[in-house]
Design a protein around this motif. Structure first.
Motif, PDB file in Angstrom:
ATOM      1  N   VAL A  28       1.235  -1.194  -0.040  1.00 29.37           N
ATOM      2  CA  VAL A  28       0.458   0.148  -0.113  1.00 29.37           C
ATOM      3  C   VAL A  28       0.568   1.090  -0.147  1.00 29.37           C
ATOM      4  N   GLY A  29       0.326   2.809  -1.137  1.00 29.35           N
ATOM      5  CA  GLY A  29       1.693   3.462  -1.322  1.00 29.35           C
ATOM      6  C   GLY A  29       1.078   4.238   0.068  1.00 29.35           C
ATOM      7  N   VAL A  30       1.986   4.363   0.894  1.00 31.35           N
ATOM      8  CA  VAL A  30       1.258   5.418   2.310  1.00 31.35           C
ATOM      9  C   VAL A  30       2.429   6.499   2.783  1.00 31.35           C
ATOM     10  N   GLY A  31       3.557   6.789   1.143  1.00 27.67           N
ATOM     11  CA  GLY A  31       3.862   8.262   1.209  1.00 27.67           C
ATOM     12  C   GLY A  31       5.783   8.750   1.295  1.00 27.67           C
ATOM     13  N   GLY A  32       5.997   8.817   0.883  1.00 24.04           N
ATOM     14  CA  GLY A  32       7.578   8.226   1.353  1.00 24.04           C
ATOM     15  C   GLY A  32       8.070   7.199   1.086  1.00 24.04           C
ATOM     16  N   SER A  33       9.577   7.137   0.797  1.00 22.40           N
ATOM     17  CA  SER A  33      10.471   6.310   0.043  1.00 22.40           C
ATOM     18  C   SER A  33      11.155   5.594   1.439  1.00 22.40           C
ATOM     19  N   SER A  54      20.297  13.214  -1.978  1.00 28.08           N
ATOM     20  CA  SER A  54      20.492  14.138  -2.609  1.00 28.08           C
ATOM     21  C   SER A  54      22.306  14.856  -1.960  1.00 28.08           C
ATOM     22  N   ALA A  55      22.493  15.915  -2.823  1.00 23.99           N
ATOM     23  CA  ALA A  55      24.138  16.081  -3.081  1.00 23.99           C
ATOM     24  C   ALA A  55      24.304  16.233  -1.337  1.00 23.99           C
ATOM     25  N   THR A  56      23.133  16.822  -0.840  1.00 26.47           N
ATOM     26  CA  THR A  56      23.676  17.497   0.168  1.00 26.47           C
ATOM     27  C   THR A  56      22.495  16.835   1.934  1.00 26.47           C
ATOM     28  N   LEU A  81      17.918  11.149   3.955  1.00 27.25           N
ATOM     29  CA  LEU A  81      16.781  10.619   4.673  1.00 27.25           C
ATOM     30  C   LEU A  81      16.414   9.059   4.400  1.00 27.25           C
ATOM     31  N   ARG A  82      15.754   8.318   5.974  1.00 25.28           N
ATOM     32  CA  ARG A  82      15.739   7.268   5.775  1.00 25.28           C
ATOM     33  C   ARG A  82      14.569   7.230   6.909  1.00 25.28           C
TER      34      ARG A  82
END
Ligand SMILES: [Ca+2]
Ligand SMILES: [Ca+2]
Ligand SMILES: [Ca+2]
Length: 304
Positions: free
Chosen positions: A40-45, A50-52, A55-56
């Motif tokens: 189920v897609g819940v938003g966010g991976s 990115s280079a800077t 986020l987990r």
């Protein structure tokens, strides 16, 4: 005068792995597909960067499992992750490695020489080499000359009396059946080892590119009556797996054809399960001399 032939078989092993790809769909199946789990897609991976920044993140899940006679449900973070993995190795009897065996136990065999054998080698122990030979396959775990110890044999351990009993290394993909004679059935072994984290099990199949033939396309005839016998020109094989559902390799000497034929199967997860084919060949009394060859392929297929 004895007529002589030599024969070379090239064995090709293939590992086929079919991987289920998770789908964002309801869990369902039919006769020709199965979707093992959904998400189920819940938003966010759970990872982004990115280079800077990096986020987990993760959505809060309720972890758990429930089941009944007709369903099974697992929920939680990556509950459906199930990466099917398999390892498949095929090795052929190395004719030049032959040594005589004098005695054996459930996990050892005493030989006349351990020269050329190493820890990690697969071996075949042959009782009464010939058309009715009984063989077992193992992997060497230690050598204390003249005793070779294996991790396990296929069966209860070889039963040998020191007469016409031999040990061979199983190594590589070229199989030399040696010099054939019309007066006896010559044998050789192709063995394989499967480790597969596949809950439904697997099968191993064999096929040939063409009949066992010489440069003039004269073949040694495929066995058709279930038994390879000397003198009449017959070639076939029998599997150590005695529970095959879709071929006769488990109960009879069977012809190798250009169609895929089952030579081993399991119905559960497997750790280092081993089987082997015993190839049997005897040319006809009037068979043309020469080199007879073919390529056979052993193919692993996981069951999904
Ligand atoms: Ca014997
Ligand atoms: Ca054939
Ligand atoms: Ca026959």
């Amino acid at each position: 005068m004895q007529r002589r032939w030599s024969l070379i078989l090239a064995v090709v092993s293939l590992l086929l792995l079919a991987l289920n790809v998770p789908q964002v769909l309801a869990v369902m199946s039919s006769t020709n597909y199965s979707i093992g789990w959904d998400s189920v897609g819940v938003g966010g991976s759970d990872t982004s960067s990115s280079a800077t920044y990096k986020l987990r993140d993760n959505f809060g899940f309720v972890q758990g499992a429930s089941s009944s006679a007709s369903y099974q449900f697992n929920s939680g973070y990556r509950a459906g992750v199930y990466d099917r993995v398999a390892d498949f190795s095929v090795n052929s009897q190395l004719r030049s490695s032959a040594v005589a065996a004098t005695s054996a136990t459930a996990t050892t065999v005493t030989v006349t020489s351990t020269s050329g054998f190493s820890v990690g080698d697969y071996i075949a122990v042959i009782q009464d080499e010939g058309s009715g030979q009984i063989s077992e396959m193992g992997k060497i775990t230690s050598i204390a000359s003249p005793i070779i110890t294996v991790d396990a044999f296929n069966g209860a351990g070889p039963s040998i009396d020191g007469s016409n009993d031999l040990v061979y290394r199983l190594s590589g993909s070229a199989l030399d059946l040696g010099t054939l004679t019309a007066s006896a059935v010559s044998t050789s072994i192709i063995g394989w080892d499967v480790t597969a984290d596949i809950a439904q099990g697997y099968s191993v199949y064999i096929m040939e590119d063409h009949d066992l033939r010489n440069a003039d396309n004269i073949a040694i005839t495929d066995v058709a009556d279930g038994t390879v016998s000397a003198g009449i020109g017959e070639y076939g094989a029998k599997s150590s797996d005695t529970t095959l559902a879709s071929s006769t390799f488990d109960t009879a000497d069977t012809a190798i054809t250009s169609s895929l034929q089952q030579v081993a199967s399991r119905s559960d997860n497997s750790f280092s399960t081993r089987d082997f084919l015993t190839l049997k060949v005897a040319p006809a009394t009037a068979q043309a001399s020469g080199t007879y060859s073919q390529t056979v392929s052993l193919i692993y297929v996981g069951d999904y």
